[in-house]
Every structure is written in C-alpha cells, then in structure tokens.
Scaffold this motif. Structure first.
Motif, PDB file in Angstrom:
ATOM      1  N   GLY A  81      -4.237  -5.245  -3.875  1.00  0.00           N
ATOM      2  CA  GLY A  81      -4.318  -4.200  -2.870  1.00  0.00           C
ATOM      3  C   GLY A  81      -3.407  -3.014  -3.076  1.00  0.00           C
ATOM      4  O   GLY A  81      -3.202  -2.218  -2.154  1.00  0.00           O
ATOM      5  N   ALA A  82      -2.845  -2.859  -4.284  1.00  0.00           N
ATOM      6  CA  ALA A  82      -2.050  -1.659  -4.577  1.00  0.00           C
ATOM      7  C   ALA A  82      -2.923  -0.422  -4.399  1.00  0.00           C
ATOM      8  O   ALA A  82      -4.118  -0.443  -4.703  1.00  0.00           O
ATOM      9  CB  ALA A  82      -1.498  -1.726  -5.992  1.00  0.00           C
ATOM     10  N   ARG A  83      -2.326   0.656  -3.916  1.00  0.00           N
ATOM     11  CA  ARG A  83      -3.109   1.874  -3.651  1.00  0.00           C
ATOM     12  C   ARG A  83      -2.743   3.030  -4.578  1.00  0.00           C
ATOM     13  O   ARG A  83      -3.529   3.961  -4.731  1.00  0.00           O
ATOM     14  CB  ARG A  83      -2.897   2.349  -2.205  1.00  0.00           C
ATOM     15  CG  ARG A  83      -3.071   1.288  -1.148  1.00  0.00           C
ATOM     16  CD  ARG A  83      -4.384   0.538  -1.277  1.00  0.00           C
ATOM     17  NE  ARG A  83      -5.540   1.397  -1.098  1.00  0.00           N
ATOM     18  CZ  ARG A  83      -6.781   1.047  -1.432  1.00  0.00           C
ATOM     19  NH1 ARG A  83      -7.002  -0.124  -1.983  1.00  0.00           N
ATOM     20  NH2 ARG A  83      -7.784   1.871  -1.231  1.00  0.00           N
ATOM     21  N   HIS A  84      -1.553   2.993  -5.177  1.00  0.00           N
ATOM     22  CA  HIS A  84      -1.089   4.121  -5.989  1.00  0.00           C
ATOM     23  C   HIS A  84      -0.508   3.590  -7.294  1.00  0.00           C
ATOM     24  O   HIS A  84       0.548   2.960  -7.302  1.00  0.00           O
ATOM     25  CB  HIS A  84      -0.018   4.921  -5.232  1.00  0.00           C
ATOM     26  CG  HIS A  84      -0.382   5.254  -3.824  1.00  0.00           C
ATOM     27  ND1 HIS A  84      -1.267   6.260  -3.513  1.00  0.00           N
ATOM     28  CD2 HIS A  84      -0.002   4.684  -2.651  1.00  0.00           C
ATOM     29  CE1 HIS A  84      -1.406   6.320  -2.200  1.00  0.00           C
ATOM     30  NE2 HIS A  84      -0.657   5.366  -1.655  1.00  0.00           N
ATOM     31  N   GLU A 108       0.811  -1.214   0.000  1.00  0.00           N
ATOM     32  CA  GLU A 108       0.000   0.000   0.000  1.00  0.00           C
ATOM     33  C   GLU A 108       0.844   1.263   0.000  1.00  0.00           C
ATOM     34  O   GLU A 108       0.386   2.321  -0.425  1.00  0.00           O
ATOM     35  CB  GLU A 108      -0.936  -0.004   1.208  1.00  0.00           C
ATOM     36  CG  GLU A 108      -2.068  -1.024   1.103  1.00  0.00           C
ATOM     37  CD  GLU A 108      -3.011  -0.986   2.282  1.00  0.00           C
ATOM     38  OE1 GLU A 108      -2.658  -0.344   3.310  1.00  0.00           O
ATOM     39  OE2 GLU A 108      -4.109  -1.572   2.184  1.00  0.00           O
ATOM     40  N   SER A 109       2.084   1.161   0.458  1.00  0.00           N
ATOM     41  CA  SER A 109       2.936   2.349   0.534  1.00  0.00           C
ATOM     42  C   SER A 109       3.661   2.658  -0.770  1.00  0.00           C
ATOM     43  O   SER A 109       4.239   3.737  -0.924  1.00  0.00           O
ATOM     44  CB  SER A 109       3.977   2.163   1.648  1.00  0.00           C
ATOM     45  OG  SER A 109       4.945   1.177   1.292  1.00  0.00           O
ATOM     46  N   LEU A 110       3.632   1.713  -1.724  1.00  0.00           N
ATOM     47  CA  LEU A 110       4.421   1.861  -2.946  1.00  0.00           C
ATOM     48  C   LEU A 110       3.677   2.599  -4.049  1.00  0.00           C
ATOM     49  O   LEU A 110       2.466   2.418  -4.240  1.00  0.00           O
ATOM     50  CB  LEU A 110       4.821   0.480  -3.476  1.00  0.00           C
ATOM     51  CG  LEU A 110       5.738  -0.359  -2.591  1.00  0.00           C
ATOM     52  CD1 LEU A 110       5.949  -1.730  -3.228  1.00  0.00           C
ATOM     53  CD2 LEU A 110       7.083   0.339  -2.379  1.00  0.00           C
ATOM     54  N   ALA A 111       4.424   3.397  -4.791  1.00  0.00           N
ATOM     55  CA  ALA A 111       3.927   4.001  -6.031  1.00  0.00           C
ATOM     56  C   ALA A 111       4.393   3.111  -7.177  1.00  0.00           C
ATOM     57  O   ALA A 111       5.585   2.878  -7.337  1.00  0.00           O
ATOM     58  CB  ALA A 111       4.463   5.413  -6.202  1.00  0.00           C
ATOM     59  N   ASN A 149     -11.153   3.321  -4.378  1.00  0.00           N
ATOM     60  CA  ASN A 149     -10.248   4.133  -3.567  1.00  0.00           C
ATOM     61  C   ASN A 149      -8.809   4.105  -4.061  1.00  0.00           C
ATOM     62  O   ASN A 149      -7.953   4.788  -3.505  1.00  0.00           O
ATOM     63  CB  ASN A 149     -10.288   3.649  -2.107  1.00  0.00           C
ATOM     64  CG  ASN A 149     -11.630   3.919  -1.450  1.00  0.00           C
ATOM     65  OD1 ASN A 149     -12.176   5.008  -1.583  1.00  0.00           O
ATOM     66  ND2 ASN A 149     -12.162   2.921  -0.755  1.00  0.00           N
ATOM     67  N   ILE A 150      -8.532   3.313  -5.094  1.00  0.00           N
ATOM     68  CA  ILE A 150      -7.172   3.272  -5.633  1.00  0.00           C
ATOM     69  C   ILE A 150      -6.890   4.567  -6.386  1.00  0.00           C
ATOM     70  O   ILE A 150      -7.695   5.019  -7.214  1.00  0.00           O
ATOM     71  CB  ILE A 150      -6.987   2.062  -6.568  1.00  0.00           C
ATOM     72  CG1 ILE A 150      -7.162   0.758  -5.789  1.00  0.00           C
ATOM     73  CG2 ILE A 150      -5.604   2.095  -7.230  1.00  0.00           C
ATOM     74  CD1 ILE A 150      -7.134  -0.484  -6.658  1.00  0.00           C
TER      75      ILE A 150
END
Length: 226
Positions: A46-49, A22-25, A91-92
């Motif tokens: 679960g990737a966020r960015h 989740e912290s990775l771009a 939310n991604i």
C-alpha cells in the motif's frame, strides 16, 4: 464475494499501519534482483509514493534471477518495474530515475538500498543515510542473505562498520550468483523490518540467513528501537 473482502488491505490490518505507510516517500535504490522484489512488495502493501533509481536495462539473464518478463527486454529496469507497479495499483506515484544515484537526490523518508557493491552502498550512505528516517540494506550472494537496518542512533553508529573495503567482501558482486527465491526472501526480510518500524517495534540491525544451512543469526547490537 463477502463484502469484508472488498478492501484489498483487510487481511494485513494490524500488521501494516496503512495511514503511516501512505504518507511516506520511499526510495528503492537499485531495482535488480532484490530491489525489484522490494518495489513490488511495497506496492502490494500500500505504499503511495516511490522513487526508483537504477541506470541499467533488462537483459535475458535478469528474467531468471530478477523476475523480469520477456516483454521487458531492452527496457530500463526502472521503467519495467514502474509498469509492474502500475499493474498492481495505477494510483501509486512512481518517480523514475534512470541513472546512477547521485548526491543531492531527494530520497524521502525511507531508503531501501539494493545496490550490488560495498563502494556504492558507502557512497549512498554518506550522501543520504543520515537524512532519512529508515534505512535498510539488502545483500545477497547465492543462498546467503544479509539485511542491515538503521532506525535509530545505535544503527547510525553500527552500520558504517559493515562498509568494509570492497576487497574484503565475499568474492563476486551480489549479482554474480543468485536465484529468484533468494531475492524474494531477502526483499521479504527487508519489508518485514520496515513494517516493524512502522508499528514502532524493535528492528534487527544485522540479520543473516543462510538458506542452504537453514541458519538465521542476528548480530550484536541485537536490536534498536524505532
């Protein structure tokens, strides 16, 4: 429904370090056959960015080989893929770049290189390869897949040796012959190397899979560590 199943990530715990992911771009450069599948798998993991980079638009042939929908025809591939990601998780954060990769573009912590020519790979590598923690390059022709991963010094030295002149490549671009199942498997091998790296496990720097022959090989140097 069993309460333990309410967490969508519960079944991948231990396989995918959620907090680190989740912290990775993450940048996916090229969202054609392999790149679209990579982006959707990352979203599911679960990737966020994510940053998506591609200049192309969806054509009819892309429905068969790349997993796009009829409703996507005429849209930019970046937009159509971003919309599919949103349906997985709204939310991604998805940065859409509907253009060719250019030097100076922010690439973040991990790059999934999914372009269809050796010359393009070389240009992206020279510009961004050494500025990222994790690099994986997926190549496909028909039912043959090659996945090259860089996550350490050995990989940094080895990968450039695979950037041979375009004239020496297999005849035809990666998109010249393809089927959706090969693209999905290639994407799975790439995200598999990524999750190994997330867990601090060794990764394969040069893996090839021939589906027709049912042969998988790992070239030397066989492994590099995260």
């Amino acid at each position: 429904m069993n309460g333990s199943n309410n967490n969508r990530f519960s079944r991948q715990e231990g396989l995918v370090p959620r907090e680190r992911l989740e912290s990775l771009a993450i940048s996916v450069i090229g969202v054609g056959a392999i790149g679209r599948q990579v982006a959707l798998q990352l979203a599911s993991l679960g990737a966020r960015h994510m940053t998506l980079v591609d200049f192309d638009a969806v054509e009819e042939v892309n429905i068969t080989t790349q997993g796009y929908l009829w409703e996507d025809l005429g849209k930019s591939k970046v937009l159509a893929t971003a919309q599919a990601i949103s349906r997985i998780d709204s939310n991604i954060e998805v940065n859409q770049i509907c253009a060719r990769f250019r030097p100076g573009l922010f690439v973040g912590d991990a790059i999934f290189c999914c372009v269809d020519s050796i010359s393009a790979r070389g240009a992206i590598w020279r510009s961004a390869g050494k500025n990222t923690q994790f690099w994986v390059d997926g190549r496909m022709l028909g039912e043959v897949i090659r996945v090259l991963t860089v996550a350490g010094e050995e990989g940094q030295a080895y990968y450039p040796t695979t950037l041979f002149a375009q004239a020496e490549a297999m005849a035809g671009a990666c998109t010249a012959r393809g089927v959706i199942y090969t693209a999905a498997i290639a994407a799975g091998l790439m995200t598999g190397q990524f999750t190994r790296w997330l867990r601090g496990l060794p990764v394969d720097c040069d893996l090839s899979l021939n589906l027709l022959a049912s042969e998988m090989t790992v070239a030397e140097p066989a492994r590099i560590t995260a």
